[in-house]
Design a protein around this motif. Structure first.
Motif, PDB file in Angstrom:
ATOM      1  N   TYR A 249      -2.913  31.124  -3.117  1.00 46.62           N
ATOM      2  CA  TYR A 249      -3.576  30.142  -2.262  1.00 46.62           C
ATOM      3  C   TYR A 249      -2.599  29.042  -1.840  1.00 46.62           C
ATOM      4  N   GLY A 250      -1.674  28.700  -2.746  1.00 47.16           N
ATOM      5  CA  GLY A 250      -0.686  27.689  -2.414  1.00 47.16           C
ATOM      6  C   GLY A 250       0.213  28.123  -1.273  1.00 47.16           C
ATOM      7  N   ARG A 251       0.621  29.385  -1.273  1.00 49.92           N
ATOM      8  CA  ARG A 251       1.439  29.910  -0.167  1.00 49.92           C
ATOM      9  C   ARG A 251       0.683  29.805   1.159  1.00 49.92           C
ATOM     10  N   PHE A 252      -0.603  30.140   1.120  1.00 50.06           N
ATOM     11  CA  PHE A 252      -1.408  30.084   2.333  1.00 50.06           C
ATOM     12  C   PHE A 252      -1.484  28.655   2.868  1.00 50.06           C
ATOM     13  N   ALA A 253      -1.784  27.687   1.968  1.00 54.76           N
ATOM     14  CA  ALA A 253      -1.866  26.288   2.390  1.00 54.76           C
ATOM     15  C   ALA A 253      -0.513  25.799   2.909  1.00 54.76           C
TER      16      ALA A 253
ATOM     17  N   GLY B   2       0.727  24.225   6.474  1.00 54.03           N
ATOM     18  CA  GLY B   2       1.460  22.974   6.541  1.00 54.03           C
ATOM     19  C   GLY B   2       2.686  23.079   7.429  1.00 54.03           C
ATOM     20  N   ILE B   3       3.371  24.208   7.369  1.00 57.09           N
ATOM     21  CA  ILE B   3       4.533  24.430   8.232  1.00 57.09           C
ATOM     22  C   ILE B   3       4.117  24.440   9.697  1.00 57.09           C
ATOM     23  N   VAL B   4       2.982  25.068   9.996  1.00 56.09           N
ATOM     24  CA  VAL B   4       2.491  25.082  11.375  1.00 56.09           C
ATOM     25  C   VAL B   4       2.237  23.654  11.854  1.00 56.09           C
TER      26      VAL B   4
ATOM     27  N   HIS C 138       3.991  31.993  13.741  1.00 54.08           N
ATOM     28  CA  HIS C 138       3.283  30.835  14.305  1.00 54.08           C
ATOM     29  C   HIS C 138       3.943  30.241  15.549  1.00 54.08           C
ATOM     30  N   PRO C 139       5.281  30.295  15.737  1.00 53.83           N
ATOM     31  CA  PRO C 139       5.824  29.735  16.985  1.00 53.83           C
ATOM     32  C   PRO C 139       5.280  30.410  18.235  1.00 53.83           C
ATOM     33  N   LEU C 140       4.880  31.670  18.132  1.00 56.05           N
ATOM     34  CA  LEU C 140       4.296  32.345  19.291  1.00 56.05           C
ATOM     35  C   LEU C 140       2.983  31.678  19.692  1.00 56.05           C
ATOM     36  N   VAL C 141       2.178  31.318  18.692  1.00 56.31           N
ATOM     37  CA  VAL C 141       0.898  30.670  18.975  1.00 56.31           C
ATOM     38  C   VAL C 141       1.138  29.254  19.503  1.00 56.31           C
ATOM     39  N   VAL C 142       2.082  28.540  18.897  1.00 53.99           N
ATOM     40  CA  VAL C 142       2.408  27.199  19.381  1.00 53.99           C
ATOM     41  C   VAL C 142       2.881  27.259  20.832  1.00 53.99           C
TER      42      VAL C 142
ATOM     43  N   TRP D 213      -0.854  17.297  20.884  1.00 55.67           N
ATOM     44  CA  TRP D 213      -1.206  16.406  19.788  1.00 55.67           C
ATOM     45  C   TRP D 213      -2.071  17.118  18.758  1.00 55.67           C
ATOM     46  N   VAL D 214      -3.122  16.478  18.259  1.00 54.57           N
ATOM     47  CA  VAL D 214      -3.933  17.052  17.189  1.00 54.57           C
ATOM     48  C   VAL D 214      -4.591  18.358  17.631  1.00 54.57           C
ATOM     49  N   GLU D 215      -5.020  18.407  18.881  1.00 52.46           N
ATOM     50  CA  GLU D 215      -5.648  19.624  19.379  1.00 52.46           C
ATOM     51  C   GLU D 215      -4.695  20.814  19.317  1.00 52.46           C
ATOM     52  N   LEU D 216      -3.399  20.572  19.602  1.00 51.95           N
ATOM     53  CA  LEU D 216      -2.417  21.646  19.502  1.00 51.95           C
ATOM     54  C   LEU D 216      -2.278  22.100  18.056  1.00 51.95           C
ATOM     55  N   GLY D 217      -2.330  21.150  17.115  1.00 50.41           N
ATOM     56  CA  GLY D 217      -2.243  21.517  15.710  1.00 50.41           C
ATOM     57  C   GLY D 217      -3.394  22.402  15.277  1.00 50.41           C
ATOM     58  N   LEU D 218      -4.601  22.027  15.659  1.00 49.26           N
ATOM     59  CA  LEU D 218      -5.771  22.821  15.291  1.00 49.26           C
ATOM     60  C   LEU D 218      -5.726  24.197  15.954  1.00 49.26           C
ATOM     61  N   PHE D 219      -5.374  24.215  17.253  1.00 46.28           N
ATOM     62  CA  PHE D 219      -5.247  25.486  17.964  1.00 46.28           C
ATOM     63  C   PHE D 219      -4.203  26.372  17.292  1.00 46.28           C
ATOM     64  N   SER D 220      -3.074  25.792  16.916  1.00 50.65           N
ATOM     65  CA  SER D 220      -1.974  26.569  16.341  1.00 50.65           C
ATOM     66  C   SER D 220      -2.335  27.119  14.969  1.00 50.65           C
ATOM     67  N   MET D 221      -3.022  26.326  14.138  1.00 52.36           N
ATOM     68  CA  MET D 221      -3.383  26.810  12.810  1.00 52.36           C
ATOM     69  C   MET D 221      -4.410  27.932  12.891  1.00 52.36           C
ATOM     70  N   VAL D 222      -5.456  27.728  13.683  1.00 53.23           N
ATOM     71  CA  VAL D 222      -6.480  28.770  13.815  1.00 53.23           C
ATOM     72  C   VAL D 222      -5.890  30.017  14.458  1.00 53.23           C
ATOM     73  N   GLY D 223      -5.127  29.823  15.530  1.00 55.23           N
ATOM     74  CA  GLY D 223      -4.520  30.964  16.210  1.00 55.23           C
ATOM     75  C   GLY D 223      -3.532  31.709  15.333  1.00 55.23           C
TER      76      GLY D 223
END
Length: 274
Positions: A11-15, A19-21, A228-232, A242-252
């Motif tokens: 679970y730590g790896r997943f979190a 965090g990196i995203v 994840h850079p592909l999604v970003v 901003w924050v919306e990009l962060g949420l989009f990137s994590m979910v994506g």
């Protein structure tokens, strides 16, 4: 085997991958998210049962594969902008890959190669403290990837100490290194290294029962980090910020990682049972 796994590190790896995203998109809370990097570096030093060939499969193969993926993306962007197709290439990419986040893989592989010579208790402590002292004396290099290596060297050495001798020696190596850096080279990164590496040691020391869910979280965390850079990039192309990009990137990134993981573990056609 499943009983040998530690669900907490899964679970730590997943979190940490999430965090990196978040760190990569420069959103509020970036400094907090940055503790994910030393966390991952400590865990990367888990020994491979297959020796050097196992390390190559674990680190070198993903480095080469994803360097090709992001190299294709660079080339496509160059052609779109009417630039030379390989004008983006520079020799530093041999050590850091074709996208910034890939530097961690060859760096960890080099550390794994020298790890057998760093596993004596005195050598483990001395290497971590000497690395901190060298940063104090020489400073942090600006050139890539050596700038990233100077950040990652202490978490890597703490990880080697842990997997050789356990949490007590690793904690002494970490605290001694942090003290040297804190007194001789004050910087926000010092706290990031201390907290991220300390959390990794805590996750490695305390245990939760492993499960199919924890194992899947661990697997897709790798794909999240790599892809994840592909999604970003997609989010930025859609002018999300901003924050919306962060949420989009994590979910994506989670969705993309799930798709890659499913494809990677799909049964081969020849193994299908009728």
């Amino acid at each position: 085997m499943a009983e040998e796994r530690n669900g907490l590190t899964d679970y730590g790896r997943f979190a940490a991958s999430l965090g990196i995203v978040w760190f990569g998109i420069q959103a509020p809370g970036q400094r907090i998210a940055y503790i994910a990097l030393p966390f991952i570096l400590v865990l990367l030093m888990a020994p491979s049962r297959s020796g050097l060939s196992g390390w190559a499969r674990r680190l070198l193969w993903p480095f080469l594969t994803w360097s090709v993926v992001f190299g294709i993306l660079h080339t496509a962007l160059a052609l779109k902008g009417n630039d030379p197709p390989f004008g983006w290439w520079n020799p530093d990419m041999l050590l850091m890959g074709t996208w910034d986040h890939l530097w961690i893989l060859p760096f960890a592989l080099l550390a794994a190669i020298v790890a057998p010579w760093l596993q004596h208790p005195i050598v483990s402590l001395g290497a971590a403290w000497a690395a901190a002292l060298l940063i104090v004396v020489k400073g942090t290099p600006e050139a890539m990837p050596y700038h990233q290596w100077s950040f990652g060297i202490i978490p890597i050495l703490v990880g080697i100490a842990y997997f050789a001798w356990g949490w007590r020696l690793a904690l002494v190596a970490l605290l001694g290194s942090w003290l040297i850096l804190h007194l001789g080279h004050p910087a926000p990164d010092n706290t990031t290294i201390l907290v991220g590496s300390g959390l990794a040691l805590a996750c490695l020391t305390w245990r939760l029962p492993a499960s199919a869910l924890s194992e899947r979280c661990s697997r897709i965390s790798v794909w999240i980090y790599l892809a994840h850079p592909l999604v970003v990039f997609i989010g930025q192309s859609l002018r999300i910020s901003w924050v919306e990009l962060g949420l989009f990137s994590m979910v994506g990134s989670v969705i993309l990682a799930q798709l890659i993981d499913t494809a990677a573990h799909a049964p081969r056609r020849g193994n299908l049972q009728l």
